[in-house]
Design an enzyme around this catalytic site. Structure first.
Site, short mmCIF file in Angstrom:
data_model
loop_
_atom_site.label_atom_id
_atom_site.label_comp_id
_atom_site.label_asym_id
_atom_site.label_seq_id
_atom_site.Cartn_x
_atom_site.Cartn_y
_atom_site.Cartn_z
N ASP A 313 -8.40 -3.07 -52.02
CA ASP A 313 -8.92 -4.43 -52.03
C ASP A 313 -8.10 -5.40 -51.19
OD1 ASP A 313 -11.10 -3.79 -53.58
OD2 ASP A 313 -10.07 -4.17 -55.47
N TYR A 397 -14.81 -7.19 -60.27
CA TYR A 397 -13.52 -7.32 -60.96
C TYR A 397 -12.83 -8.61 -60.60
CZ TYR A 397 -11.26 -3.74 -63.80
OH TYR A 397 -10.83 -2.97 -64.84
N TYR A 399 -8.85 -10.12 -60.41
CA TYR A 399 -7.41 -9.87 -60.45
C TYR A 399 -6.69 -11.21 -60.44
CZ TYR A 399 -8.68 -5.13 -59.13
OH TYR A 399 -9.23 -3.88 -59.10
N ASP A 597 19.66 -4.42 -44.10
CA ASP A 597 18.62 -5.23 -44.75
C ASP A 597 17.51 -4.26 -45.16
OD1 ASP A 597 16.90 -7.17 -45.61
OD2 ASP A 597 16.77 -8.22 -43.69
CU LIG Z 1 -10.21 -1.07 -64.53
#
Ligand SMILES: [Cu+2]
Length: 648
Positions: A313, A397, A399, A597
């Site tokens: 995603d 969905y 998030y 680094d």
């Molecule tokens: Cu899920």
């Protein structure tokens, strides 16, 4: 209540991109496009997949002082036509949007950028008009094609001949009796349509057989759940003297902490230059840059309609582009400051996403307490956290990304997962081992959500190293006469090949990021530890298509030497990529990670076995990690907190 604060008082290299900067960068790119090849097609057909701030190199950011000149750069990914080809441009604004010039221009073939919304919409229209898809719908008794929802998915990479050399979406269909119905309640099982996104052409429609469309509309709207639960009385968050943070542009200062915040169109929420001032006016760096650089949602059902499903995603859609405009009193409570973000649409026009990032404070219970039984004296301090959050909606969905800073030096990322399950219809009377039933005739495949945080830690400076700490039983013998002893075993990770690690809860495994050149009052190197949650790794085979593409998810920890262009752990173009790009490619050189680094990559997430209680909308499930000071301070750094005034 919203705090209204002025834009940044002094230009900074990490200031949020402005509409004027976007317009200037796009204009100079359009001029270049118009000069290419035959007049017209490039400039008119071209779409802008990404228009983002080209963040300056780390040393420039660190060297910047208020009042210094700032050269702003814009990074663009241009899709010139229907092929698998992009142009990557960097435009320098040279201190003025009127003096924009292209400083780099790279054409790349055989790559697919993040899905273009315009093309995804075009795919939906093309599928709905296609006779084979219409025939499949009629076979199921669906004749009103206005009552369907068609979801275009990134297709992955499975060597399917019709997908080669094209930008592809695979489209799934859902039935909506009413326009506001929850489409995922009624999957039209069995029908899969392939679309060439660039050309807007349906390539193939496959019908794997009819399964009845589930009947329950799966509403989560209040009008369908009456009466409301009684007894819910108001909770008011009052901060009569205002919030304890101050905002200057995208620079935030809060009770010793300072940081900058941005929203990248692809990575979403980004923290920059997170540092802590213990009261002596010196900001000690902790975290130079932190973001969710990729994520993958692999599904575990092997059937023909679901076995190919996996979603990156970040790289296939872009978390920032999909971010919500947040609402007072709903997404955050209290005294809130929002960051408004300006993005470019796919035509290159700037638009503002208002209230894209929420800043607020939360009381978090007690931070520390002791009741001295001899004197009877009790001291207690309240914990409070600064919350920096954004929420992305990716199809079905949600998030929510919540970074927390605490008063004891702890940093936390919590990802909240909610929204609607990706579903499938089950033949009547059947069950699936791979997809638990969540409603009558409806199931949801098992799946994972695996996020990869790119953490450029600079603990008291850029030169850091990583120590793995396992706590193990001590050997039996004279030194351990009661056989009770256990001991932390610290192993310095020397090379990239040593630093591909998984969690081990039985050993309380964690990773300390220490600065070997900076010591605390006890003479020990200062450090922060990365404390993982109870996270899985990828369950699909590493040899599978998704396993090759999401190699970052086969380990919970990777460490690489800081390299500015190494930003995305599955590569910059994971869409339809065959795999191997990003972390597996970079770490093949097995570079040294000692005395330099470094960048820490932490893959975390959860395995989601859907429950009936996740339906029709899923209560939040959380995952994440903590960064906790270990010897960064000489003692509890929160002793200076004033006692609460309201307890007695
Ligand atoms: Cu899920």
């Amino acid at each position: 209540m919203t705090l209204v604060l002025a834009p940044g008082s002094s230009p900074h290299p990490l200031d949020l991109l402005t509409g004027e900067e976007i317009e200037a960068a796009v204009a100079v790119v359009r001029e270049r496009l118009a000069s290419l090849g035959p007049p017209g097609p490039h400039a008119e057909r071209a779409r802008f997949s990404t228009v983002a701030l080209e963040e300056p190199p780390k040393d420039e950011v660190l060297a910047h002082r208020p009042g210094d000149p700032v050269e702003r750069r814009v990074r663009l990914v241009i899709v010139p036509g229907p092929e698998c080809r992009v142009m990557e441009a960097v435009v320098a604004l040279a201190g003025s949007t009127r003096a924009a010039s292209i400083v780099s221009w790279t054409e790349r073939s055989d790559v697919r950028p993040a899905m273009l919304f315009e093309e995804a919409f075009g795919a939906v229209v093309a599928v709905a008009e296609h006779p084979d898809w219409q025939a499949a719908m009629r076979k199921r008794g669906i004749t009103d094609f206005g009552k369907v929802q068609i979801d275009p998915w990134p297709t992955g990479s499975f060597g399917v001949p019709i997908e080669e050399g094209r930008r592809i979406a695979r489209c799934l269909t859902y039935y909506r009796e009413q326009p506001t119905d929850n489409g995922y309640a009624r999957p039209v099982e069995g029908v899969l349509a392939w679309v060439d996104l660039g050309r807007g052409e349906v390539l193939e429609v496959v019908d794997h057989g009819v399964v009845p469309v589930p009947e329950d509309p799966g509403s989560y709207y209040p009008e369908d759940h009456q009466p409301p639960r009684p007894g819910l009385r108001p909770v008011e968050i009052t901060q009569p003297d205002g919030a304890s943070f101050a905002v200057d542009g995208n620079l935030i200062r809060w009770l010793g902490w300072s940081l900058r915040v941005s929203l990248d169109p692809i990575e979403g929420l980004v923290l920059h230059t997170v540092g802590y001032d213990g009261g002596d006016g010196v900001v000690r760096p902790v975290l130079h840059r932190a973001s969710i650089a990729e994520m993958v949602v692999p599904y575990g059902d092997p059937g023909p309609l679901h076995g190919w499903k996996n979603a990156f995603d970040v790289g296939e859609w872009g978390l920032g582009r999909l971010s919500n405009s947040l609402a007072d009193g709903c997404d955050c409570l209290g005294r809130i400051h929002y960051l408004d973000v300006t993005f470019a649409d796919e035509q290159g026009q700037p638009f503002e996403l208002a209230h894209a990032v929420c800043l607020h404070e939360e009381d978090y219970g007690i931070l520390w307490k002791h009741q001295d039984l001899h004197s009877g004296r009790t001291e207690v301090r309240r914990s409070r956290r600064l919350v920096v959050s954004s929420i992305a909606t990716v199809g079905n969905y949600e998030y929510g990304f919540y970074w927390y800073l605490y008063l004891d030096g702890t940093i936390q990322l919590e990802v909240k997962l909610t929204g609607v399950l990706s579903t499938q219809a089950l033949p009547p009377g059947t069950r699936s081992a791979y997809a638990p039933a969540v409603a009558a005739g409806l199931a949801a495949p098992v799946h994972q959500h695996l996020f990869c945080a790119r953490l450029d830690l600079d603990v008291d400076g850029p030169v850091n190293e990583v120590h793995e700490v396992d706590t193990v039983p001590a050997d039996a013998g004279d030194a351990n006469p009661w056989a009770n002893a256990f001991v932390p075993v610290v192993t310095r990770l020397e090379r990239e090949g040593d630093a591909q690690r998984t969690v081990d809860a039985a050993r309380s495994r964690h990773w300390r990021i220490v600065n070997p050149g900076a010591t605390n009052g006890l003479g020990e190197p200062v450090g922060y530890k990365l404390v993982p949650g109870p996270t899985p790794t990828l369950l699909a085979s590493p040899e599978s298509s998704v396993g090759r593409r999401a190699a970052f998810a086969t380990r919970n920890l990777w460490v690489t030497p800081y390299t500015p262009e190494e930003r995305r752990p599955a590569g910059n173009y994971p869409n339809q990529h065959p795999g191997g790009d990003g972390l597996p490619a970079w770490t093949a050189a097995d570079r040294s990670i000692a005395g330099t680094d470094i960048v820490v990559w932490h893959t975390f997430g959860l395995t989601h076995i859907p429950r009936p209680e996740d339906w029709p909308v899923m209560p939040v499930e959380s995952c994440g990690f903590h960064l906790v000071p270990v010897g960064f301070f000489d003692r509890n750094p929160a002793l200076d907190l004033p006692p609460p005034t309201h307890c007695s």
